[in-house]
Design a protein around this motif. Sequence first.
Motif, mmCIF file in Angstrom:
data_model
loop_
_atom_site.group_PDB
_atom_site.id
_atom_site.type_symbol
_atom_site.label_atom_id
_atom_site.label_comp_id
_atom_site.label_asym_id
_atom_site.label_seq_id
_atom_site.Cartn_x
_atom_site.Cartn_y
_atom_site.Cartn_z
ATOM 1 N N ARG A 139 1.264 -1.156 -0.084
ATOM 2 C CA ARG A 139 -0.219 0.366 0.085
ATOM 3 C C ARG A 139 0.841 1.179 0.252
ATOM 4 O O ARG A 139 0.021 2.471 0.444
ATOM 5 C CB ARG A 139 -1.127 -0.132 1.486
ATOM 6 C CG ARG A 139 -2.004 -1.285 1.382
ATOM 7 C CD ARG A 139 -3.032 -1.191 0.710
ATOM 8 N NE ARG A 139 -3.882 -0.299 0.555
ATOM 9 C CZ ARG A 139 -5.176 -0.297 0.480
ATOM 10 N NH1 ARG A 139 -5.354 -1.354 -0.823
ATOM 11 N NH2 ARG A 139 -5.534 0.761 0.558
ATOM 12 N N LYS A 140 2.027 1.199 0.108
ATOM 13 C CA LYS A 140 3.052 2.177 -0.269
ATOM 14 C C LYS A 140 2.661 3.399 -1.113
ATOM 15 O O LYS A 140 2.601 4.136 -1.015
ATOM 16 C CB LYS A 140 4.688 1.951 -0.626
ATOM 17 C CG LYS A 140 5.565 1.671 1.449
ATOM 18 C CD LYS A 140 6.221 1.106 1.325
ATOM 19 C CE LYS A 140 7.105 1.148 1.914
ATOM 20 N NZ LYS A 140 8.529 0.111 2.179
ATOM 21 N N GLN A 141 1.630 2.924 -2.640
ATOM 22 C CA GLN A 141 1.741 2.986 -3.402
ATOM 23 C C GLN A 141 0.551 2.358 -3.823
ATOM 24 O O GLN A 141 0.597 1.330 -4.634
ATOM 25 C CB GLN A 141 2.701 3.633 -4.243
ATOM 26 C CG GLN A 141 2.598 4.555 -5.318
ATOM 27 C CD GLN A 141 1.332 4.774 -7.083
ATOM 28 O OE1 GLN A 141 0.203 3.752 -6.923
ATOM 29 N NE2 GLN A 141 0.748 5.707 -7.436
ATOM 30 N N VAL A 142 -0.678 2.395 -3.739
ATOM 31 C CA VAL A 142 -1.879 1.550 -4.136
ATOM 32 C C VAL A 142 -1.459 1.150 -5.579
ATOM 33 O O VAL A 142 -1.845 0.450 -5.292
ATOM 34 C CB VAL A 142 -2.683 2.760 -3.103
ATOM 35 C CG1 VAL A 142 -4.374 1.786 -3.294
ATOM 36 C CG2 VAL A 142 -3.103 2.422 -1.413
ATOM 37 N N ASP A 143 -1.868 1.628 -6.004
ATOM 38 C CA ASP A 143 -2.153 1.061 -7.498
ATOM 39 C C ASP A 143 -1.072 -0.068 -7.800
ATOM 40 O O ASP A 143 -1.503 -0.221 -9.064
ATOM 41 C CB ASP A 143 -2.379 2.650 -7.982
ATOM 42 C CG ASP A 143 -3.553 3.304 -8.480
ATOM 43 O OD1 ASP A 143 -4.640 3.547 -7.990
ATOM 44 O OD2 ASP A 143 -3.852 4.874 -8.941
ATOM 45 N N ALA B 89 -6.234 -5.887 -3.147
ATOM 46 C CA ALA B 89 -6.376 -5.767 -4.569
ATOM 47 C C ALA B 89 -7.765 -4.829 -4.981
ATOM 48 O O ALA B 89 -8.146 -4.383 -5.861
ATOM 49 C CB ALA B 89 -6.303 -7.138 -5.734
ATOM 50 N N ALA B 90 -9.232 -5.238 -4.341
ATOM 51 C CA ALA B 90 -10.135 -5.079 -4.665
ATOM 52 C C ALA B 90 -10.777 -3.437 -4.096
ATOM 53 O O ALA B 90 -9.720 -2.208 -3.899
ATOM 54 C CB ALA B 90 -11.018 -5.006 -3.283
ATOM 55 N N THR B 91 -10.696 -3.108 -5.451
ATOM 56 C CA THR B 91 -11.215 -1.370 -5.684
ATOM 57 C C THR B 91 -12.215 -0.680 -4.458
ATOM 58 O O THR B 91 -11.644 0.510 -4.466
ATOM 59 C CB THR B 91 -12.500 -1.689 -6.833
ATOM 60 O OG1 THR B 91 -11.537 -2.008 -7.988
ATOM 61 C CG2 THR B 91 -12.650 -0.114 -8.116
ATOM 62 N N ILE B 92 -12.627 -1.548 -4.161
ATOM 63 C CA ILE B 92 -14.008 -1.377 -2.824
ATOM 64 C C ILE B 92 -12.568 -0.784 -1.410
ATOM 65 O O ILE B 92 -13.034 0.606 -0.808
ATOM 66 C CB ILE B 92 -14.774 -2.266 -2.470
ATOM 67 C CG1 ILE B 92 -15.886 -1.674 -0.967
ATOM 68 C CG2 ILE B 92 -14.395 -3.566 -1.541
ATOM 69 C CD1 ILE B 92 -16.818 -2.046 -0.724
ATOM 70 N N ASN B 93 -11.199 -1.331 -1.526
ATOM 71 C CA ASN B 93 -10.027 -0.980 -0.546
ATOM 72 C C ASN B 93 -9.429 -0.190 -1.411
ATOM 73 O O ASN B 93 -8.587 0.523 -0.076
ATOM 74 C CB ASN B 93 -10.039 -2.007 0.516
ATOM 75 C CG ASN B 93 -10.885 -3.191 0.832
ATOM 76 O OD1 ASN B 93 -11.825 -2.281 1.468
ATOM 77 N ND2 ASN B 93 -10.009 -4.373 0.949
ATOM 78 N N THR C 183 -9.481 3.290 -1.625
ATOM 79 C CA THR C 183 -8.937 4.140 -0.665
ATOM 80 C C THR C 183 -8.656 4.421 0.821
ATOM 81 O O THR C 183 -8.490 5.099 1.577
ATOM 82 C CB THR C 183 -10.069 5.566 -1.457
ATOM 83 O OG1 THR C 183 -11.135 5.068 -0.593
ATOM 84 C CG2 THR C 183 -9.640 6.109 -2.182
ATOM 85 N N ASN C 184 -8.885 2.870 1.101
ATOM 86 C CA ASN C 184 -9.197 2.218 2.705
ATOM 87 C C ASN C 184 -7.593 1.985 3.621
ATOM 88 O O ASN C 184 -6.594 2.339 2.630
ATOM 89 C CB ASN C 184 -9.593 1.328 2.644
ATOM 90 C CG ASN C 184 -11.412 0.836 3.157
ATOM 91 O OD1 ASN C 184 -11.503 2.709 2.803
ATOM 92 N ND2 ASN C 184 -11.483 -0.404 2.974
ATOM 93 N N PRO C 185 -7.311 2.858 4.469
ATOM 94 C CA PRO C 185 -5.972 2.981 5.420
ATOM 95 C C PRO C 185 -5.884 1.785 5.600
ATOM 96 O O PRO C 185 -6.525 0.358 5.187
ATOM 97 C CB PRO C 185 -6.501 3.405 6.262
ATOM 98 C CG PRO C 185 -8.345 4.008 6.818
ATOM 99 C CD PRO C 185 -8.297 3.516 5.526
ATOM 100 N N ILE C 186 -4.288 1.446 5.738
ATOM 101 C CA ILE C 186 -3.485 0.053 6.273
ATOM 102 C C ILE C 186 -4.585 -0.725 6.967
ATOM 103 O O ILE C 186 -5.176 -2.284 6.736
ATOM 104 C CB ILE C 186 -2.173 0.206 6.357
ATOM 105 C CG1 ILE C 186 -1.998 0.796 4.683
ATOM 106 C CG2 ILE C 186 -1.567 -0.819 6.850
ATOM 107 C CD1 ILE C 186 -0.065 1.300 5.345
#
Length: 196
Positions: free
Chosen positions: A102-106, A170-174, A176-179
């Motif tokens: 998640r350091k760089q989510v994309d 990987a889920a799109t729904i997550n 923007t979620n924080p770690i």
Amino acid sequence: MPPVGRRERNKQEKLDRITAAAQELFAERGVDEVTTQEIADKADIGAGTLFLYAKSKGELLLLVQNSGYAEALVEGRSAAERIPDVLDAVLAIVRPVVECNRKQVDNGRTYLREIVFGDPAEPHHRDALALTVQTEEAIADVLRRDERFSADDAAALAHIVSAIMFLSMAATINRTNPINDVVQEIRDQVRALLRG
């Protein structure tokens, strides 16, 4: 061990420059916004030379992310050894992997896609797959502490935990979620799995 020859040192130096260039550019703008020519220019090599080390941008991302994943796994294994509770020990392995991803989510989500759909004949893809196997082995080692689980059951459960972790990251729904939210989602699912 014989000393490393000049040719091997030059190859390693180029690989190090490529890795550093890709890592910096991917961190700044994301893998989708960076061209292989930009990476080659930043590494001060020709584009043709770049493709001798990684045949695609996806392979370059695997090269960059694999080293972070390997470090996260070492950290998680070490932490898990000191934690007696099985669920907490599993999460001690999972958390650094999630943090790394998640350091760089994309980039992290693209990395997961490359692991699943990339060419397993490519060396950086093979390295990534080996890291996923090592993750499952570490989780299975922890699960075997619980006398309810045979070695085979622990291995099967570790595979399921790995799938839960990958899907949650990987889920799109997550996206923007924080770690902490992603780790909590994984914890809730693993807790239910281990109770079953």
